[in-house]
Design an enzyme around this catalytic site. Structure first.
Site, PDB file in Angstrom:
ATOM      1  CB  THR A  58     -16.780  26.174   9.522  1.00 12.76           C
ATOM      2  OG1 THR A  58     -16.727  26.962   8.326  1.00 12.76           O
ATOM      3  CG2 THR A  58     -17.282  27.055  10.640  1.00 12.76           C
ATOM      4  CG  ASN A  59     -10.853  27.892   9.574  1.00  8.37           C
ATOM      5  OD1 ASN A  59     -10.926  28.143  10.767  1.00  8.37           O
ATOM      6  ND2 ASN A  59      -9.967  27.067   9.074  1.00  8.37           N
ATOM      7  CG  HIS A 109     -19.486  35.890   6.738  1.00  7.29           C
ATOM      8  ND1 HIS A 109     -19.583  37.210   7.100  1.00  7.29           N
ATOM      9  CD2 HIS A 109     -18.604  35.837   5.731  1.00  7.29           C
ATOM     10  CE1 HIS A 109     -18.783  37.922   6.324  1.00  7.29           C
ATOM     11  NE2 HIS A 109     -18.176  37.114   5.480  1.00  7.29           N
ATOM     12  CG  ASP A 121     -21.720  19.410   2.989  1.00 11.49           C
ATOM     13  OD1 ASP A 121     -21.051  20.406   2.651  1.00 11.49           O
ATOM     14  OD2 ASP A 121     -21.942  18.468   2.200  1.00 11.49           O
ATOM     15  N   GLY A 139     -23.561  32.370  -3.592  1.00 12.94           N
ATOM     16  CA  GLY A 139     -23.903  31.107  -4.259  1.00 12.94           C
ATOM     17  C   GLY A 139     -25.073  31.246  -5.219  1.00 12.94           C
ATOM     18  CG  ASP A 179     -28.457  33.326  -1.732  1.00 14.77           C
ATOM     19  OD1 ASP A 179     -28.941  32.183  -1.558  1.00 14.77           O
ATOM     20  OD2 ASP A 179     -27.855  33.946  -0.849  1.00 14.77           O
ATOM     21  CG  HIS A 239     -30.548  25.892   3.289  1.00 19.31           C
ATOM     22  ND1 HIS A 239     -30.837  27.175   2.902  1.00 19.31           N
ATOM     23  CD2 HIS A 239     -29.263  25.683   2.916  1.00 19.31           C
ATOM     24  CE1 HIS A 239     -29.775  27.697   2.312  1.00 19.31           C
ATOM     25  NE2 HIS A 239     -28.802  26.823   2.308  1.00 19.31           N
ATOM     26  NE  ARG A 240     -25.278  27.906   5.870  1.00 20.30           N
ATOM     27  CZ  ARG A 240     -25.607  28.413   4.684  1.00 20.30           C
ATOM     28  NH1 ARG A 240     -26.337  29.497   4.604  1.00 20.30           N
ATOM     29  NH2 ARG A 240     -25.210  27.857   3.565  1.00 20.30           N
TER      30      ARG A 240
END
Ligand code: IMP
Length: 193
Positions: free
Chosen positions: A9-10, A13, A70, A151, A153, A178-179
């Site tokens: 990822t870039n 955060h 993802d 998103g 939220d 979830h993350r």
């Protein structure tokens, strides 16, 4: 010895969050750190497939140990949509306002508001693939609440809470999200390596 691990990822955060959580045992490298500047197309139909596409692309090109994630929102009354289209549900990638509007429009007058966020992480370690999954169940509110997060939220209220994700501090959200759950599993696994 410190082990190097690429996070496919870039998103700065996400990198910071993981680097902080894994501590000194691993050095987390971003795609930029390894000189990978191409776009990885998320062409899979599941979170698992998309996470796997990212890690295989990096492993095939560099032969480096890496992981990728993802995530997305699945709404029961919409048969699991937006799902893998979460970031681009209203067309343009990352237009969160338009995505929320589309969800609320689709759920207008619908009483079943059940939804869940899901994250799948693929880890390719010495060429072997491992998966980790995190889910948080909840409901889609009828109006937007809160200013934190990103998103969906403001319209997602996790089960057992009276506030949306966007009304919570980042720490509180990460502790139940979830993350956060998927990362916890990944980190526990990495510590056994
Ligand atoms: P990603 O795979 O983590 O980049 O997530 C893809 C898309 O899913 C994001 O652009 C958001 O639309 C949605 N999403 C994923 N996680 C969250 C979250 O924690 N809150 C709100 N929306 C999220």
């Amino acid at each position: 010895m410190i082990k190097e691990l690429v996070f496919a990822t870039n998103n700065v955060h996400k990198i910071e969050e993981v680097a902080f959580a894994v501590g000194d045992q691993f050095k987390i490298l971003s795609l930029k750190d390894i000189g990978f500047n191409e776009e990885i197309q998320e062409t899979g139909t599941t979170f698992k497939a998309n996470a796997s596409i990212k890690t295989h692309r990096i492993f095939n090109k560099f032969g480096l140990d890496c992981f990728g994630d993802d995530s997305g929102l699945e709404i029961e009354a919409l048969y699991g949509e937006p799902g893998v289209f979460s970031a681009r549900y209203a067309g343009e990638h990352g237009n969160h306002e338009a995505n929320i509007k589309r969800v609320l429009d689709q759920l207008e007058g619908v009483s079943n508001r059940k939804a869940q966020f899901k994250t799948v992480i693929s880890l390719l370690w010495k060429g072997r693939e491992f998966w980790f999954e995190g889910i948080v169940t909840g409901a889609i509110r009828t109006t937007l609440c809160g200013k934190h997060g990103f998103g969906y939220d403001p319209i997602f209220q996790p089960d057992g809470y009276n506030e949306s994700f966007a009304e919570m501090s980042l720490e509180k959200k990460n502790s139940i999200s979830h993350r956060g759950k998927a990362l916890k599993q990944l980190i526990a696994f990495l510590q056994t390596l």
